[in-house]
Every structure is written in structure tokens, then in C-alpha cells.
Design a protein around this motif. Sequence first.
Motif, PDB file in Angstrom:
ATOM      1  N   GLY A  73      77.587  -5.143  37.380  1.00 20.15           N
ATOM      2  CA  GLY A  73      76.156  -5.724  37.722  1.00 20.15           C
ATOM      3  C   GLY A  73      76.091  -7.029  37.490  1.00 20.15           C
ATOM      4  O   GLY A  73      75.268  -8.336  37.648  1.00 20.15           O
ATOM      5  N   PHE A  74      77.762  -7.427  38.609  1.00 17.11           N
ATOM      6  CA  PHE A  74      77.923  -9.051  38.771  1.00 17.11           C
ATOM      7  C   PHE A  74      78.337  -8.919  40.802  1.00 17.11           C
ATOM      8  O   PHE A  74      78.667  -7.634  40.909  1.00 17.11           O
ATOM      9  CB  PHE A  74      78.995  -9.553  38.562  1.00 17.11           C
ATOM     10  CG  PHE A  74      78.741  -9.965  37.032  1.00 17.11           C
ATOM     11  CD1 PHE A  74      78.577 -11.498  36.885  1.00 17.11           C
ATOM     12  CD2 PHE A  74      78.783  -9.424  35.570  1.00 17.11           C
ATOM     13  CE1 PHE A  74      78.442 -11.640  35.490  1.00 17.11           C
ATOM     14  CE2 PHE A  74      78.845  -9.418  34.733  1.00 17.11           C
ATOM     15  CZ  PHE A  74      78.708 -10.951  34.462  1.00 17.11           C
ATOM     16  N   LEU A  75      77.580 -10.255  40.956  1.00 12.37           N
ATOM     17  CA  LEU A  75      77.732 -10.408  42.569  1.00 12.37           C
ATOM     18  C   LEU A  75      78.503 -11.959  42.359  1.00 12.37           C
ATOM     19  O   LEU A  75      79.257 -12.325  41.655  1.00 12.37           O
ATOM     20  CB  LEU A  75      76.740 -11.087  43.321  1.00 12.37           C
ATOM     21  CG  LEU A  75      75.475 -10.094  43.698  1.00 12.37           C
ATOM     22  CD1 LEU A  75      74.497 -10.628  43.594  1.00 12.37           C
ATOM     23  CD2 LEU A  75      76.011  -8.774  44.794  1.00 12.37           C
ATOM     24  N   PHE A  76      80.312 -11.486  43.229  1.00 11.67           N
ATOM     25  CA  PHE A  76      81.548 -11.891  43.526  1.00 11.67           C
ATOM     26  C   PHE A  76      80.506 -13.162  44.199  1.00 11.67           C
ATOM     27  O   PHE A  76      80.506 -12.598  45.342  1.00 11.67           O
ATOM     28  CB  PHE A  76      82.501 -11.476  43.884  1.00 11.67           C
ATOM     29  CG  PHE A  76      82.895 -10.575  42.615  1.00 11.67           C
ATOM     30  CD1 PHE A  76      82.635 -11.037  41.552  1.00 11.67           C
ATOM     31  CD2 PHE A  76      83.049  -9.134  43.222  1.00 11.67           C
ATOM     32  CE1 PHE A  76      82.899  -9.692  39.993  1.00 11.67           C
ATOM     33  CE2 PHE A  76      83.868  -8.343  42.122  1.00 11.67           C
ATOM     34  CZ  PHE A  76      83.596  -8.770  40.583  1.00 11.67           C
ATOM     35  N   GLY A  77      81.542 -14.765  43.992  1.00  9.89           N
ATOM     36  CA  GLY A  77      80.868 -15.488  45.737  1.00  9.89           C
ATOM     37  C   GLY A  77      81.914 -16.552  45.071  1.00  9.89           C
ATOM     38  O   GLY A  77      82.645 -16.478  44.475  1.00  9.89           O
ATOM     39  N   ALA A  78      81.480 -17.465  45.595  1.00 10.74           N
ATOM     40  CA  ALA A  78      82.656 -18.717  45.755  1.00 10.74           C
ATOM     41  C   ALA A  78      81.249 -20.094  47.068  1.00 10.74           C
ATOM     42  O   ALA A  78      80.763 -19.718  47.648  1.00 10.74           O
ATOM     43  CB  ALA A  78      83.841 -18.664  47.006  1.00 10.74           C
ATOM     44  N   ASN A  79      81.539 -21.018  46.490  1.00  8.77           N
ATOM     45  CA  ASN A  79      80.955 -22.034  47.119  1.00  8.77           C
ATOM     46  C   ASN A  79      82.019 -22.864  47.222  1.00  8.77           C
ATOM     47  O   ASN A  79      83.351 -23.096  46.893  1.00  8.77           O
ATOM     48  CB  ASN A  79      79.908 -22.730  45.982  1.00  8.77           C
ATOM     49  CG  ASN A  79      81.153 -23.562  44.960  1.00  8.77           C
ATOM     50  OD1 ASN A  79      81.515 -23.995  44.715  1.00  8.77           O
ATOM     51  ND2 ASN A  79      80.433 -23.089  43.941  1.00  8.77           N
ATOM     52  N   SER A  80      81.709 -24.161  47.657  1.00 11.48           N
ATOM     53  CA  SER A  80      82.065 -25.577  48.555  1.00 11.48           C
ATOM     54  C   SER A  80      82.471 -26.164  47.309  1.00 11.48           C
ATOM     55  O   SER A  80      83.304 -27.468  48.221  1.00 11.48           O
ATOM     56  CB  SER A  80      81.298 -26.190  49.371  1.00 11.48           C
ATOM     57  OG  SER A  80      79.814 -26.702  48.774  1.00 11.48           O
ATOM     58  N   TRP A  81      82.225 -26.310  45.920  1.00  9.08           N
ATOM     59  CA  TRP A  81      82.900 -27.528  45.584  1.00  9.08           C
ATOM     60  C   TRP A  81      84.469 -27.420  44.712  1.00  9.08           C
ATOM     61  O   TRP A  81      84.757 -27.436  43.858  1.00  9.08           O
ATOM     62  CB  TRP A  81      81.814 -27.109  43.733  1.00  9.08           C
ATOM     63  CG  TRP A  81      80.222 -27.142  44.207  1.00  9.08           C
ATOM     64  CD1 TRP A  81      79.918 -28.170  45.402  1.00  9.08           C
ATOM     65  CD2 TRP A  81      79.413 -27.417  43.297  1.00  9.08           C
ATOM     66  NE1 TRP A  81      78.518 -27.823  44.338  1.00  9.08           N
ATOM     67  CE2 TRP A  81      78.338 -27.876  43.702  1.00  9.08           C
ATOM     68  CE3 TRP A  81      79.487 -26.092  41.816  1.00  9.08           C
ATOM     69  CZ2 TRP A  81      77.520 -27.263  43.285  1.00  9.08           C
ATOM     70  CZ3 TRP A  81      78.123 -26.599  41.435  1.00  9.08           C
ATOM     71  CH2 TRP A  81      76.894 -26.668  41.963  1.00  9.08           C
TER      72      TRP A  81
END
Length: 119
Positions: A73-81
Amino acid sequence: DPERVKHPVLRYKRVINGVNGIQAALADGNLVSFGSAWFDSWMEGSVLPEVSKDSTVAGGHETYLYGYDADTGFLFGANSWGNYNDQQGRYMMPFSAVDVFKSFGGYDAHIFTVEWTAA
């Protein structure tokens, strides 16, 4: 920016239907641009905890989603930090957060078509 001109956005499409729509877009091989509330409890760590309508919002944030695990039940993401969480900015967001965003004005999810040119 001369680099931007080399990679024009040809079109974008809103991703609808909550988690199911996001999963479908990802399963089709797209990255999903994702703008949402970002919670105080999400400021550290790469596995983001569950949130509720009573959670404290730190602000808004735009990230991208690149995958999911339906079993956990997880989405995998990335950010600009960058490497703020020792995971090169990568995170795991619980599916349930997508419904919670409705209490905070919703979220935006889009896929983009970009024309990539050889350098």
C-alpha cells in the motif's frame, strides 16, 4: 534557459481516480508529477507515516511518483530536496494519504509528454 527549449512539454494529462488512476498511469510506464500537502510528520525519514485530517501541514510540495507496491500500500516517489532523508530524496507514501489530501484542498497529479532531443 537554453536547455528548457531543447525539451518542450508537448502535452500533459491530469491523472484522475485517486490511487487507482495513479497506479494505472505508473503501470503504463509514466512518471507522475504530484503536488500535495506535505505534513510535519513527513519532514524526516523515507517511509512516510499515515496521516489524517487532523495532521499538521508543513506546506505544499511538488514531487514525482515512479512506482507503487499494491501489497504494502505504498506509492514510491522522489523530490527535489536531494539527500534530506539519506535516500537521495526518495520516499514511500501510504496510499491512504491520497484520500487525506481531500481534507487539505486536494492534490494535483499529471503525466507529461516531452520531446527529448539528442545533445
